[in-house]
Every structure is written in structure tokens, then in C-alpha cells.
Design an enzyme around this catalytic site. Structure first.
Site, PDB file in Angstrom:
ATOM      1  N   ARG A  53      61.734  44.447 -13.017  1.00 35.74           N
ATOM      2  CA  ARG A  53      62.171  43.513 -13.622  1.00 35.74           C
ATOM      3  C   ARG A  53      61.671  42.416 -14.408  1.00 35.74           C
ATOM      4  O   ARG A  53      62.399  41.545 -14.929  1.00 35.74           O
ATOM      5  CB  ARG A  53      63.470  43.293 -13.085  1.00 35.74           C
ATOM      6  N   ALA A  93      68.856  30.404 -13.450  1.00 38.03           N
ATOM      7  CA  ALA A  93      67.932  31.273 -13.421  1.00 38.03           C
ATOM      8  C   ALA A  93      67.542  32.030 -14.751  1.00 38.03           C
ATOM      9  O   ALA A  93      68.636  32.491 -15.350  1.00 38.03           O
ATOM     10  CB  ALA A  93      67.981  32.129 -12.108  1.00 38.03           C
ATOM     11  N   MET A  95      64.706  34.996 -16.698  1.00 39.71           N
ATOM     12  CA  MET A  95      63.769  36.072 -16.803  1.00 39.71           C
ATOM     13  C   MET A  95      62.316  35.476 -17.452  1.00 39.71           C
ATOM     14  O   MET A  95      62.617  34.546 -18.636  1.00 39.71           O
ATOM     15  CB  MET A  95      63.694  37.460 -17.324  1.00 39.71           C
ATOM     16  N   GLU A 159      74.428  38.711 -24.360  1.00 39.04           N
ATOM     17  CA  GLU A 159      73.745  39.037 -23.344  1.00 39.04           C
ATOM     18  C   GLU A 159      74.833  39.266 -22.124  1.00 39.04           C
ATOM     19  O   GLU A 159      74.514  39.376 -21.013  1.00 39.04           O
ATOM     20  CB  GLU A 159      72.763  38.286 -22.837  1.00 39.04           C
TER      21      GLU A 159
END
Length: 208
Positions: A53, A93, A95, A159
Site C-alpha cells: 500500500r 496520517a 500516504m 476520498e
């Protein structure tokens, strides 16, 4: 003083074959591999599926003047098994995109998820949350808060993000930690670090 150094290096594991068996929001990769053995020689070829991921950055925003920590509350599908609630209190948090630095990710996600502006970042830990099955590495920070959208709802609708911003006194967050009321890994790690190093960091930040 003793320190740990792994017996083997990256050169002591060999990927013989790599197949992407699923690619969607995340990916699943099937590996055929072998590795050196502590008793000598090499293992027989073995097959493992790895969840991929990408890497993530997490940040614990902290207002050292008010001594409050900023968290986001959000739904997590992996916690649907929880009989109490699949909503979790977590760090900010996100990516890491190609070309982004960790500090850029931390500041971007803090703004997007909690309307937080941060002026200083301190690295807490770099770790693999589940290395037996997932290639993801997480870099976790604590950040000094200048502003925050406490009580507001943030996130990108496209999202499917729906995040409620909380401000919790540090002493209360550490009580929750000790009472086993924090149920996700990166938040546990950040609070454990803060319990050990928080006072020294707060003194440093307040003196700047």
C-alpha cells in the site's frame, strides 16, 4: 552497552519470482523467495503473499502551551469486527506520494485532516506495522501546533474521508493509553514515546 544488529543483510534474501495478483486501491503481490538460515545454508523456495500500500507518515499534533493533543476520529473498515465501534481515535496520517518528503506529507495531512498548521516536527519512530504480511513502512512524528480546527469535520469527500477533530489534554490521552483505550498501532507508539520524552520536548518547545 549492547546493541542489536541483524545477523543477515538484504543480500541474504532472494526473490525468485514476483507476480501482482491484484491491483486496486491497494495491491497484493505473490512472491517466490528463499533466504539464508541461522543454522547455515538456504531455505527451500517458499511462497508468500504481500500486501502493498506504499509508505505512510503519521503525526501527533501537540499544542505545548495548552498541553493538548490533536486527534482525528474516523471510520475504519478493518475494525468492523469490533463489537463496540469501528470508529477510531487516531493520529493525522497519509500516504507518501512520489517526490514528497516526510515533512511535506505531515504538514499537508495535518492541514487537510485537522486544519492544523505545524511549525516544528520531531521524529518519533520508523517501523513496519505488520512485516509478516505487509511491505508498508510508517514514519511517525510529533508536531508543534499553531492552529487547529477543533470540533470541525475535515477530509476530502472524493476520498470518502469524514474526520472529526478532537483536542485532548495530554494527561488524559496518557490515561487512555494506560487504560487500554487506544486501539491502533501508530497512535499507541506515539503516546508511548510522548510518555517518555514529552516533558523534555515541551520544555524545549516552550523555550523557543
Amino acid at each position: 552497552m549492547t546493541s542489536f544488529s541483524p545477523r543477515f543483510s538484504a543480500a541474504d534474501a532472494q526473490v525468485l519470482k514476483r507476480d501482482v495478483v491484484y491491483h486496486g486501491f491497494f495491491s497484493l503481490v505473490k512472491l517466490s523467495l528463499k533466504h539464508r538460515l541461522f543454522g547455515g545454508g538456504w531455505s527451500q523456495p517458499l511462497t508468500r503473499e504481500i500486501f502493498e500500500r506504499g509508505d505512510a507518515v503519521a503525526v501527533l499534533p501537540w499544542d505545548p502551551i495548552r498541553d493538548e493533543l490533536i486527534f482525528v476520529e474516523q471510520f475504519r473498515p478493518g475494525a468492523l469486527r469490533d463489537q463496540d465501534s469501528p470508529w477510531m481515535l487516531e493520529l493525522v496520517a497519509g500516504m507518501v506520494a512520489d517526490g514528497e518528503t516526510d515533512s511535506e506529507v505531515a504538514r499537508r495531512e495535518a492541514q487537510e485532516e485537522a486544519a492544523c498548521s505545524l511549525d516544528q516536527l520531531e521524529l518519533i519512530a520508523t517501523f513496519y506495522p505488520s512485516a509478516g504480511a505487509c511491505s508498508e513502512q510508517i514514519r511517525t512524528f510529533v508536531g508543534r501546533v499553531l492552529t487547529a480546527g477543533i470540533g470541525e469535520v475535515h477530509g476530502h469527500a472524493e476520498e470518502h474521508e469524514d474526520l472529526l477533530v478532537h483536542a485532548i489534554p495530554r494527561v488524559e490521552a496518557l490515561r487512555m493509553l494506560d487504560a487500554n483505550e487506544i486501539n491502533n498501532g501508530h497512535t499507541l507508539i506515539a503516546l508511548q514515546w510522548l510518555a517518555r520524552h514529552g516533558e523534555a520536548l515541551r520544555e524545549q518547545w516552550l523555550s523557543n
